[in-house]
Every structure is written in C-alpha cells, then in structure tokens.
Design a protein around this motif. Structure first.
Motif, PDB file in Angstrom:
ATOM      1  N   GLY A 153     -59.291  80.331  -3.305  1.00  0.00           N
ATOM      2  CA  GLY A 153     -60.572  80.688  -2.923  1.00  0.00           C
ATOM      3  C   GLY A 153     -60.405  81.579  -1.461  1.00  0.00           C
ATOM      4  N   GLY A 154     -60.922  82.662  -1.484  1.00  0.00           N
ATOM      5  CA  GLY A 154     -60.706  83.407  -0.322  1.00  0.00           C
ATOM      6  C   GLY A 154     -59.144  83.598  -0.026  1.00  0.00           C
ATOM      7  N   HIS A 155     -58.786  83.326   1.194  1.00  0.00           N
ATOM      8  CA  HIS A 155     -57.340  83.679   1.680  1.00  0.00           C
ATOM      9  C   HIS A 155     -56.590  82.270   1.660  1.00  0.00           C
ATOM     10  N   THR A 156     -57.096  81.302   0.945  1.00  0.00           N
ATOM     11  CA  THR A 156     -56.441  80.003   0.641  1.00  0.00           C
ATOM     12  C   THR A 156     -56.135  79.584  -0.709  1.00  0.00           C
ATOM     13  N   ASP A 157     -55.113  78.827  -0.726  1.00  0.00           N
ATOM     14  CA  ASP A 157     -54.886  78.573  -2.107  1.00  0.00           C
ATOM     15  C   ASP A 157     -54.162  76.896  -1.911  1.00  0.00           C
ATOM     16  N   ALA A 158     -54.221  76.046  -2.683  1.00  0.00           N
ATOM     17  CA  ALA A 158     -53.559  74.671  -2.548  1.00  0.00           C
ATOM     18  C   ALA A 158     -52.900  74.185  -3.897  1.00  0.00           C
ATOM     19  N   THR A 159     -51.881  73.597  -3.707  1.00  0.00           N
ATOM     20  CA  THR A 159     -51.242  72.781  -4.930  1.00  0.00           C
ATOM     21  C   THR A 159     -51.735  71.225  -4.619  1.00  0.00           C
ATOM     22  N   VAL A 160     -51.834  70.617  -5.735  1.00  0.00           N
ATOM     23  CA  VAL A 160     -52.638  69.366  -5.811  1.00  0.00           C
ATOM     24  C   VAL A 160     -51.685  68.552  -6.675  1.00  0.00           C
ATOM     25  N   THR A 161     -51.188  67.289  -6.193  1.00  0.00           N
ATOM     26  CA  THR A 161     -50.433  66.410  -7.219  1.00  0.00           C
ATOM     27  C   THR A 161     -51.278  65.157  -6.933  1.00  0.00           C
ATOM     28  N   SER A 162     -50.897  64.440  -8.201  1.00  0.00           N
ATOM     29  CA  SER A 162     -51.744  63.163  -8.344  1.00  0.00           C
ATOM     30  C   SER A 162     -50.775  62.093  -7.686  1.00  0.00           C
ATOM     31  N   VAL A 163     -51.146  61.083  -7.259  1.00  0.00           N
ATOM     32  CA  VAL A 163     -50.079  60.011  -6.815  1.00  0.00           C
ATOM     33  C   VAL A 163     -50.860  58.505  -7.305  1.00  0.00           C
ATOM     34  N   PRO A 164     -50.321  57.449  -7.154  1.00  0.00           N
ATOM     35  CA  PRO A 164     -50.768  56.374  -7.513  1.00  0.00           C
ATOM     36  C   PRO A 164     -52.196  56.189  -6.621  1.00  0.00           C
ATOM     37  N   GLY A 165     -53.026  55.586  -7.217  1.00  0.00           N
ATOM     38  CA  GLY A 165     -54.451  55.143  -6.440  1.00  0.00           C
ATOM     39  C   GLY A 165     -54.397  54.000  -5.801  1.00  0.00           C
ATOM     40  N   PRO A 166     -54.917  53.675  -5.086  1.00  0.00           N
ATOM     41  CA  PRO A 166     -54.951  52.269  -4.015  1.00  0.00           C
ATOM     42  C   PRO A 166     -55.662  51.193  -5.138  1.00  0.00           C
ATOM     43  N   ASP A 167     -55.235  49.979  -5.058  1.00  0.00           N
ATOM     44  CA  ASP A 167     -55.716  48.917  -6.043  1.00  0.00           C
ATOM     45  C   ASP A 167     -56.695  48.065  -5.126  1.00  0.00           C
ATOM     46  N   ILE A 168     -58.053  48.521  -5.820  1.00  0.00           N
ATOM     47  CA  ILE A 168     -59.144  47.819  -5.621  1.00  0.00           C
ATOM     48  C   ILE A 168     -59.830  47.286  -6.712  1.00  0.00           C
ATOM     49  N   GLU A 169     -60.110  45.784  -6.486  1.00  0.00           N
ATOM     50  CA  GLU A 169     -60.383  44.951  -7.678  1.00  0.00           C
ATOM     51  C   GLU A 169     -61.935  45.603  -8.259  1.00  0.00           C
ATOM     52  N   GLY A 170     -61.600  45.611  -9.635  1.00  0.00           N
ATOM     53  CA  GLY A 170     -62.812  46.059 -10.451  1.00  0.00           C
ATOM     54  C   GLY A 170     -63.392  47.478 -10.141  1.00  0.00           C
TER      55      GLY A 170
ATOM     56  N   SER B 102     -56.503  52.357   3.102  1.00  0.00           N
ATOM     57  CA  SER B 102     -57.004  51.028   3.749  1.00  0.00           C
ATOM     58  C   SER B 102     -58.703  51.220   4.171  1.00  0.00           C
ATOM     59  N   LEU B 103     -58.909  52.605   4.542  1.00  0.00           N
ATOM     60  CA  LEU B 103     -60.373  52.744   5.026  1.00  0.00           C
ATOM     61  C   LEU B 103     -61.170  52.947   3.582  1.00  0.00           C
ATOM     62  N   LEU B 104     -60.590  53.567   2.402  1.00  0.00           N
ATOM     63  CA  LEU B 104     -61.307  53.527   1.395  1.00  0.00           C
ATOM     64  C   LEU B 104     -61.538  52.121   0.914  1.00  0.00           C
ATOM     65  N   ALA B 105     -60.899  51.055   0.911  1.00  0.00           N
ATOM     66  CA  ALA B 105     -61.228  49.633   0.545  1.00  0.00           C
ATOM     67  C   ALA B 105     -62.274  49.090   1.415  1.00  0.00           C
ATOM     68  N   GLN B 106     -62.385  49.574   2.643  1.00  0.00           N
ATOM     69  CA  GLN B 106     -63.504  49.209   3.424  1.00  0.00           C
ATOM     70  C   GLN B 106     -64.626  49.812   3.126  1.00  0.00           C
ATOM     71  N   VAL B 107     -64.816  51.172   2.828  1.00  0.00           N
ATOM     72  CA  VAL B 107     -65.887  51.949   2.328  1.00  0.00           C
ATOM     73  C   VAL B 107     -66.345  51.289   1.067  1.00  0.00           C
ATOM     74  N   VAL B 108     -65.658  51.147   0.117  1.00  0.00           N
ATOM     75  CA  VAL B 108     -66.162  50.191  -1.182  1.00  0.00           C
ATOM     76  C   VAL B 108     -66.873  48.925  -0.690  1.00  0.00           C
ATOM     77  N   SER B 109     -66.218  48.142   0.297  1.00  0.00           N
ATOM     78  CA  SER B 109     -66.722  46.923   0.265  1.00  0.00           C
ATOM     79  C   SER B 109     -67.854  47.030   0.964  1.00  0.00           C
ATOM     80  N   ALA B 110     -67.959  47.970   1.986  1.00  0.00           N
ATOM     81  CA  ALA B 110     -69.370  47.925   2.820  1.00  0.00           C
ATOM     82  C   ALA B 110     -70.380  48.684   1.967  1.00  0.00           C
ATOM     83  N   VAL B 111     -70.286  49.575   1.020  1.00  0.00           N
ATOM     84  CA  VAL B 111     -71.408  50.047   0.105  1.00  0.00           C
ATOM     85  C   VAL B 111     -71.551  49.716  -1.229  1.00  0.00           C
TER      86      VAL B 111
END
Length: 226
Positions: free
Chosen positions: A139-156, A215-224
């Motif tokens: 988009g515009g003057h920017t391009d990005a390459t994206v790679t999937s990596v293992p997601g964090p383990d958050i129960e359920g 680590s922060l994602l786990a806190q967000v999921v717990s909080a919301v």
C-alpha cells in the motif's frame, strides 16, 4: 480390531447390567462433562472490551501509555494507510477487524519499541482464515512480508501469531524497515484481541523481551474474557 470389538461388547454389557445403580460408564462420563451445557454456560460471562485498559502490568518500566483511535488495527500499526491490499486477499482479515467494528485499546511507547493492545468487536472475525502461512501486504510506498509463527497457548482460546517485516521506500529511493510481531486471540461473541509489538531493526536501544507480546495477550484475554 477384533480385540477392540470384544472389549467394547464386554463394556456395554457391564454398563447395561449396572445401569440401575450408577450414573455413567466408561468414557461417556468424560464426554458429558466436557460438553455439559450447564458447565459451558457458567464458565464465562460476556466479553468486556473495556477491560483491556487493565492489562498493563506486563509493560516494561518507563513505558508511556496512551489511548488508541477508534479505527485502530494491527495493519495501521504496521505502517499502512487505507487502500492497502493483501495477497492472498483473505489473509488481510488477520490484521483488520473490518470497517465499523468497535475498537478499544491502548498504546505504550518506550525504549525498544511501541506496543499496541486492541480488542475489536462485536462483529469481528470469529476464526482465523486458512492458507495464510506466508502472505504479503502492499500500500502506497510500503510493502510487507508476513510469516506465520506458533501462537501462544491460552486455554480454551484459538490464537495465531505473525511476524512481519515492512519496507517503505521514500523519495530518492531510500528505504526504511520496521519489524512487527502481532499475536491474536479469537474470543467468544465475535470479539478479537491482539497485541502488536513494533521495533526498528536498526535501533541501538535495548530490545524488548521476546515473549512480551504473548505475555500481554494472555493478560488482555484474562481481563476482557475472564
């Protein structure tokens, strides 16, 4: 195969013989417990997107926190303005909750990078799209390459994680690069939570801990979402 059949017959006969004196038998108890409507209904209440404001205890010292614009999304944190496109197209849903989807969140800046925490919904994606192990944005003057990596383990919770390298070409052909890690959790009721960490690969400042986003994602999921 023959032994499984005979064992199954013996188990069935035993259950029939003692059915009057017991409440279950064999693996049936386990299946009922894991799929009990009463258990599922009492396990969690409605998602509270405002709770994202409480998920800050994992921030490094010295980080200044601010609020985000209503249309904030990981794709904007990666440096893209409206009009960007993804290849394959459907993979763009990984970094954009969709037009009109309510967003709550915060940003935090300090030595080593910028951190964004967002909860989008209701009306966000309910599951990650398939076929996005490697994809690209432009988009515009920017391009990005994206790679999937293992997601964090958050129960359920279904999670995905992405590592992106964005390159912006400015006037005169000079290029600047930015690295971003985004981890995302797909919550109930069509809500999505994500944490994005943006860093400058050429920065001489001390880098952030490698597990800061999960680590922060786990806190967000717990909080919301409890």
């Amino acid at each position: 195969m023959r032994m499984w059949y005979h064992n199954g017959v013996r188990t069935m006969v035993f259950c029939l013989l003692v059915a009057a004196g017991v409440t279950g038998c064999g693996t049936s108890d386990h299946i009922a417990a894991s799929s009990s409507p009463a258990t599922a209904a009492g396990a969690a209440g409605p998602v509270d997107p405002a709770g994202v404001a409480r998920a800050r205890s994992g921030l490094p010292a010295g980080y200044e926190v601010g609020t985000l614009a209503e249309q904030a999304a990981p794709v904007t944190f990666w440096g893209f303005k409206p009009g960007w496109s993804a290849t394959p197209e459907h993979c763009g849903a990984l970094v954009d909750p969709g037009a009109g989807t309510p967003v709550r969140g915060w940003s935090a800046s300090g030595p080593g990078g910028i951190i964004y925490a967002v909860v989008a919904g209701p009306g966000a994606q309910t599951a990650p799209p398939d076929g996005c192990a490697a994809w690209s944005l432009e988009g515009g003057h920017t391009d990005a390459t994206v790679t999937s990596v293992p997601g964090p383990d958050i129960e359920g919770t279904t999670t995905v994680a992405m590592s992106a390298v964005a390159t912006t070409t400015v006037e005169g052909g000079t290029q600047t690069r930015m690295h971003a890690d985004t981890v995302t959790a797909y919550l109930r009721d069509a809500y999505v939570a994500s944490v994005t960490v943006v860093t400058d690969p050429g920065s001489v400042q001390q880098g952030l801990p490698p597990n800061i986003a999960p680590s922060l994602l786990a806190q967000v999921v717990s909080a919301v979402a409890g």
